[in-house]
Design a protein around this motif. Structure first.
Motif, PDB file in Angstrom:
ATOM      1  N   LEU A 178       0.910  -1.172  -0.056  1.00 36.78           N
ATOM      2  CA  LEU A 178       0.047   0.139   0.074  1.00 36.78           C
ATOM      3  C   LEU A 178       0.924   1.075   0.037  1.00 36.78           C
ATOM      4  O   LEU A 178       0.558   2.434  -0.832  1.00 36.78           O
ATOM      5  CB  LEU A 178      -0.903  -0.002   1.268  1.00 36.78           C
ATOM      6  CG  LEU A 178      -1.735   1.229   1.486  1.00 36.78           C
ATOM      7  CD1 LEU A 178      -2.775   1.151   0.302  1.00 36.78           C
ATOM      8  CD2 LEU A 178      -2.707   1.074   2.653  1.00 36.78           C
ATOM      9  N   LEU A 179       1.831   1.210   1.006  1.00 37.55           N
ATOM     10  CA  LEU A 179       2.773   2.366   0.912  1.00 37.55           C
ATOM     11  C   LEU A 179       3.580   2.562  -0.521  1.00 37.55           C
ATOM     12  O   LEU A 179       3.619   3.592  -0.963  1.00 37.55           O
ATOM     13  CB  LEU A 179       3.851   1.942   1.992  1.00 37.55           C
ATOM     14  CG  LEU A 179       4.734   3.367   2.501  1.00 37.55           C
ATOM     15  CD1 LEU A 179       3.776   4.450   3.012  1.00 37.55           C
ATOM     16  CD2 LEU A 179       5.894   2.694   3.257  1.00 37.55           C
ATOM     17  N   VAL A 181       2.280   1.823  -3.294  1.00 31.03           N
ATOM     18  CA  VAL A 181       1.442   2.371  -4.161  1.00 31.03           C
ATOM     19  C   VAL A 181       1.189   3.935  -3.979  1.00 31.03           C
ATOM     20  O   VAL A 181       0.997   4.621  -4.872  1.00 31.03           O
ATOM     21  CB  VAL A 181      -0.052   1.596  -4.088  1.00 31.03           C
ATOM     22  CG1 VAL A 181      -1.199   2.309  -4.715  1.00 31.03           C
ATOM     23  CG2 VAL A 181       0.015   0.229  -4.573  1.00 31.03           C
ATOM     24  N   GLY A 182       1.329   4.185  -2.644  1.00 32.61           N
ATOM     25  CA  GLY A 182       1.111   5.803  -2.441  1.00 32.61           C
ATOM     26  C   GLY A 182       2.327   6.541  -3.138  1.00 32.61           C
ATOM     27  O   GLY A 182       2.138   7.609  -3.541  1.00 32.61           O
ATOM     28  N   TYR A 183       3.376   5.922  -3.028  1.00 31.26           N
ATOM     29  CA  TYR A 183       4.531   6.675  -3.549  1.00 31.26           C
ATOM     30  C   TYR A 183       4.488   6.625  -5.212  1.00 31.26           C
ATOM     31  O   TYR A 183       4.852   7.599  -5.750  1.00 31.26           O
ATOM     32  CB  TYR A 183       5.929   5.916  -3.480  1.00 31.26           C
ATOM     33  CG  TYR A 183       6.343   6.613  -1.698  1.00 31.26           C
ATOM     34  CD1 TYR A 183       7.220   7.671  -1.668  1.00 31.26           C
ATOM     35  CD2 TYR A 183       6.156   5.886  -0.644  1.00 31.26           C
ATOM     36  CE1 TYR A 183       7.579   8.289  -0.708  1.00 31.26           C
ATOM     37  CE2 TYR A 183       6.508   6.535   0.523  1.00 31.26           C
ATOM     38  CZ  TYR A 183       7.313   7.542   0.572  1.00 31.26           C
ATOM     39  OH  TYR A 183       7.443   8.147   1.766  1.00 31.26           O
ATOM     40  N   TYR A 185       1.590   6.888  -6.437  1.00 34.36           N
ATOM     41  CA  TYR A 185       0.653   7.804  -6.776  1.00 34.36           C
ATOM     42  C   TYR A 185       1.067   9.217  -6.670  1.00 34.36           C
ATOM     43  O   TYR A 185       0.768  10.216  -7.402  1.00 34.36           O
ATOM     44  CB  TYR A 185      -0.582   7.657  -5.749  1.00 34.36           C
ATOM     45  CG  TYR A 185      -1.602   8.692  -6.302  1.00 34.36           C
ATOM     46  CD1 TYR A 185      -2.605   8.547  -7.043  1.00 34.36           C
ATOM     47  CD2 TYR A 185      -2.004   9.746  -5.162  1.00 34.36           C
ATOM     48  CE1 TYR A 185      -3.493   9.478  -7.453  1.00 34.36           C
ATOM     49  CE2 TYR A 185      -2.941  10.705  -5.484  1.00 34.36           C
ATOM     50  CZ  TYR A 185      -3.669  10.460  -6.618  1.00 34.36           C
ATOM     51  OH  TYR A 185      -4.799  11.408  -6.862  1.00 34.36           O
ATOM     52  N   ILE A 186       2.082   9.510  -5.759  1.00 41.56           N
ATOM     53  CA  ILE A 186       2.841  10.719  -5.624  1.00 41.56           C
ATOM     54  C   ILE A 186       3.379  11.095  -6.993  1.00 41.56           C
ATOM     55  O   ILE A 186       3.374  12.075  -7.364  1.00 41.56           O
ATOM     56  CB  ILE A 186       3.654  10.802  -4.449  1.00 41.56           C
ATOM     57  CG1 ILE A 186       2.991  10.883  -3.016  1.00 41.56           C
ATOM     58  CG2 ILE A 186       4.520  12.184  -4.431  1.00 41.56           C
ATOM     59  CD1 ILE A 186       3.842  10.699  -1.983  1.00 41.56           C
ATOM     60  N   PHE A 211      12.123   4.042  -4.848  1.00 44.05           N
ATOM     61  CA  PHE A 211      11.175   3.759  -3.553  1.00 44.05           C
ATOM     62  C   PHE A 211       9.952   2.977  -3.594  1.00 44.05           C
ATOM     63  O   PHE A 211       9.958   1.943  -3.069  1.00 44.05           O
ATOM     64  CB  PHE A 211      11.323   4.833  -2.696  1.00 44.05           C
ATOM     65  CG  PHE A 211      10.782   4.430  -1.201  1.00 44.05           C
ATOM     66  CD1 PHE A 211      11.879   3.977  -0.482  1.00 44.05           C
ATOM     67  CD2 PHE A 211       9.393   4.646  -0.900  1.00 44.05           C
ATOM     68  CE1 PHE A 211      11.476   3.736   0.837  1.00 44.05           C
ATOM     69  CE2 PHE A 211       9.179   4.397   0.706  1.00 44.05           C
ATOM     70  CZ  PHE A 211      10.131   4.009   1.338  1.00 44.05           C
TER      71      PHE A 211
END
Lengths: 509, 162
Positions: A178-179, A181-183, A185-186, A211
């Motif tokens: 999940l983390l 995927v967050g990066y 998305y950023i 990362f």
């Protein structure tokens, strides 16, 4: 109608999971019937989609609720996901049919709950395979994990603790993903896999993408039990009930490897994964360690189920290593091995389920004399074992052949050596079991018991006579799985040229 | 040294989420009590939620609900709505013109609004977190019923001896 297949294949099991859990209150047999029919319908959808994708050669795209592209969630059925969907639904269906008696004996009044979890687990796997959205993948991954924890936790008295450890590591893995995927998305502003593919080439040098890649892949490695983070798998899988183990063991690690391939090839392009990053060699090395470690640990086990779980770990090493060789042969081998290994593991765990059902024990010595008592089951077991060892014409030989050729082409002889070593260890493992089952007479302590007293002796005697061939509704699905091993082996060339070849981007040589 | 300090301060949200995450990870690995491990797991998951929420935020921006939606004056909404059926047909053409004028007037400035997507994603992640916590606690109860303790070393001792 065919247009809606990608939605139906997940909606049918998802909704029937709800119905299944309630139906148990009204009718004892209803949950099983609903579950089997839902899974059969899903299997039908999967086969129809595979046929459509292979004949048209174009990936099917389904827009959930009509929302297109990067805004909505799309489900994409291409060659790779179509074949994996067929594998998931057929394994799930066969196992459920084969384990009917087991489920009935173990979950008398909880059959509704068990069948609901079973179908929900399958629905999650189907969704993970079909989805084209990175965040949707996370949600479905958690659906699979949560229903998997519940299925394993329903096992014997030791199961809850093993499951809790699995839950901790599983949560770490999923949260890392999940983390990542967050990066992603950023860096890109999108979660749609197809759009990510187009954006990654422009961002190859970005540290954020690096990362995201590392943390996503690490999360998936935890989920698939690669070497340093494999600890949860043997405990959890060997404490689960046969019905749950027969579903989870063949599918979870294999689908996670599929997700790894999907993330590395579709989201982060092969150019990024293999050429831009200099990590393939390292990951192949980790895979080699996994293979050697898994094989050696399997050798040390007395419990048959536990031995099989260590073989699963070694097989994860095969697939990850083969994929990160980065050439067409290696990746073909890895994808072919996803299919073959799912079938092999299913056959092995069904055999283990029959042994436990018949003898009540899980130890190696409980197999004594079974060749004479259960010839058909043992014939199937021999076939499955030969496939794991890699003897032609069973399917295990062909995927191993591709993996070894890939290793030779990449010049990675360590990987080749590890594969051959693991095959030899597997041969030792299984022939040791055959020896016990073939040469050692059934119930060695029978005479011993006779000497002790009549009550004891007669008890043993009854046990010895009662063990015959497995009941038909266990035997038929098991033998079907064993036949699939040969069919998959004979048609592996067809699978490669018609399906897998199109699943690999043309850039990979 | 100073530059590192200012860097951390400027991105305090990232520092906070990493610290929280490490606290959770430490608790999951090092703690002996299963409930403490479960608490650690919850902190670990919440850290990622904090990360997502903070990437969607922007200084001086507001929630993404358009303040202007085609009506020049917000007064008299109710009356307008009541008569909307009758008026709609008659004023259809007029409204299109009004919309066009409005669009030019009140063009949506993306910079004025925060990105809602990460927050929406976290609604799902929170649900997942709650479900995981529930399953974990249920398993902990079963472990307690079997072994009579939640301390891992005591459980391992029991497993070894019997």
């Amino acid at each position: 109608m065919t247009r809606h297949l990608p939605a139906l294949i997940i909606v049918i099991p998802l909704l029937s999971a709800l119905v299944t859990s309630g139906s148990g209150w009204f009718n004892q047999k209803a949950p099983f019937r609903i579950a089997v029919s839902a899974l059969l319908l899903s299997l039908l959808c999967a086969v129809l989609m595979l046929i459509q994708v292979v004949t048209t050669g174009i990936a099917m795209e389904y827009r959930m609720a009509g929302w297109a592209g990067p805004m909505g969630i799309v489900y994409v059925i291409d060659h790779l996901s179509a074949i994996v969907l067929v594998v998931i639904t057929s394994v799930s269906c066969l196992n459920l049919v084969a384990q009917r008696k087991n489920i009935h004996a173990e979950f008398k009044d909880k059959q509704g709950a068990f069948n609901a979890l079973y179908v929900l687990f399958t629905a999650g796997l189907i969704g993970m395979t079909a989805t084209g959205d990175a965040f949707n993948l996370y949600v479905l991954l958690e659906i699979v994990s949560l229903s998997g924890y519940a299925l394993i936790g329903l096992g014997n008295t030791r199961a809850p603790l093993a499951t809790l450890n699995y839950l901790f590591l599983g949560t770490i893995g999923a949260t890392f993903y999940l983390l990542g995927v967050g990066y992603l998305y950023i860096a890109t502003g999108t979660l749609n896999m197809a759009e990510l593919t187009t954006m990654i080439p422009k961002l190859m040098d970005s540290g954020v993408i690096l990362f995201a890649f590392i943390i996503c892949v690490t999360g998936l490695f935890v989920k698939m039990a690669l070497f340093p983070v494999h600890g949860w798998l043997p405990d959890a899988y060997s404490q689960a009930t046969p019905a749950a183990a027969g579903l989870i063991a063949p599918l979870t690690t294999k689908v996670t490897v599929y997700i790894l391939i999907r993330i590395c090839m579709t989201v982060f392009t092969p150019e990024y994964t293999f050429d831009h990053l200099d990590i393939s060699g390292f990951i192949v090395l980790v895979a080699v360690v996994t293979i050697v470690f898994g094989s050696l640990s399997a050798l040390a086990q007395k419990n048959v189920k536990k031995m099989l779980t260590y073989i699963i770990i070694a097989e994860v090493g095969y697939m990850v290593g083969g994929f990160f060789l980065g050439n067409r042969l290696g990746i073909s081998g890895a994808i072919l091995h996803i299919i073959n290994d799912a079938a092999m593991t299913l056959a092995l765990f069904l055999a283990a389920g029959i042994f436990i059902w018949k003898t009540g024990g899980e130890s190696r010595s409980d197999l004594k004399g079974l060749f004479a008592k259960m010839p058909f089951t043992m014939a199937g077991f021999v076939l499955a074992a030969l496939s794991v060892v890699g003897v032609p014409p069973t399917c295990g030989f062909f995927s191993k052949w591709y993996l070894i050729s890939g290793g030779v082409q990449a010049g990675n002889y360590l990987f080749v050596a590890a594969l051959i070593f693991s095959s030899l260890v597997n041969a030792v493992l299984f022939f040791r079991l055959f020896e016990i089952a073939y040469f050692e007479p059934f119930g060695e302590d029978e005479d011993h018991a006779h000497g002790h007293g009549n009550s004891h002796g007669s008890h043993h005697h009854v046990g010895a006579l009662a063990i015959k061939e497995a009941p038909l509704d266990m035997l038929v699905p098991f033998l079907a799985a064993c036949m699939a091993l040969i069919v998959l082996g004979l048609y592996s060339g067809t699978i490669i040229t018609n399906i897998i070849q199109f699943a690999i981007p043309t850039g990979v040589i | 040294m100073e530059s590192i300090f200012s860097l951390v301060l400027a991105k305090a949200n990232y520092a906070a989420y990493i610290i929280l995450m490490m606290i959770g990870l430490y608790a999951m690995i090092a703690k002996n009590n299963l409930i403490k491990k479960i608490v650690g797991m919850s902190i670990f998951q919440t850290a990622v939620i904090l990360f997502y929420v903070s990437i969607g935020c922007k200084k001086g921006a507001t929630i993404p609900i358009l303040r202007h939606h085609g009506h020049p004056e917000p007064v008299g909404h109710a009356a307008e709505n009541a008569g909307a059926h009758a008026m709609d047909a008659a004023h259809g053409a007029e409204k299109v013109v009004a919309h066009a004028v409005d669009a030019a007037h009140n063009a949506v400035h993306v910079a004025d609004y925060i990105n809602p997507l990460p927050h929406v994603l976290m609604l799902t992640a929170i649900v997942v977190g709650v479900a995981t916590l529930g399953v974990a606690l249920a398993l902990a109860i079963r472990v307690y019923n079997t072994y009579g303790t939640l301390e891992e070393d005591e459980i391992n001792q029991q497993l070894r001896s019997g």
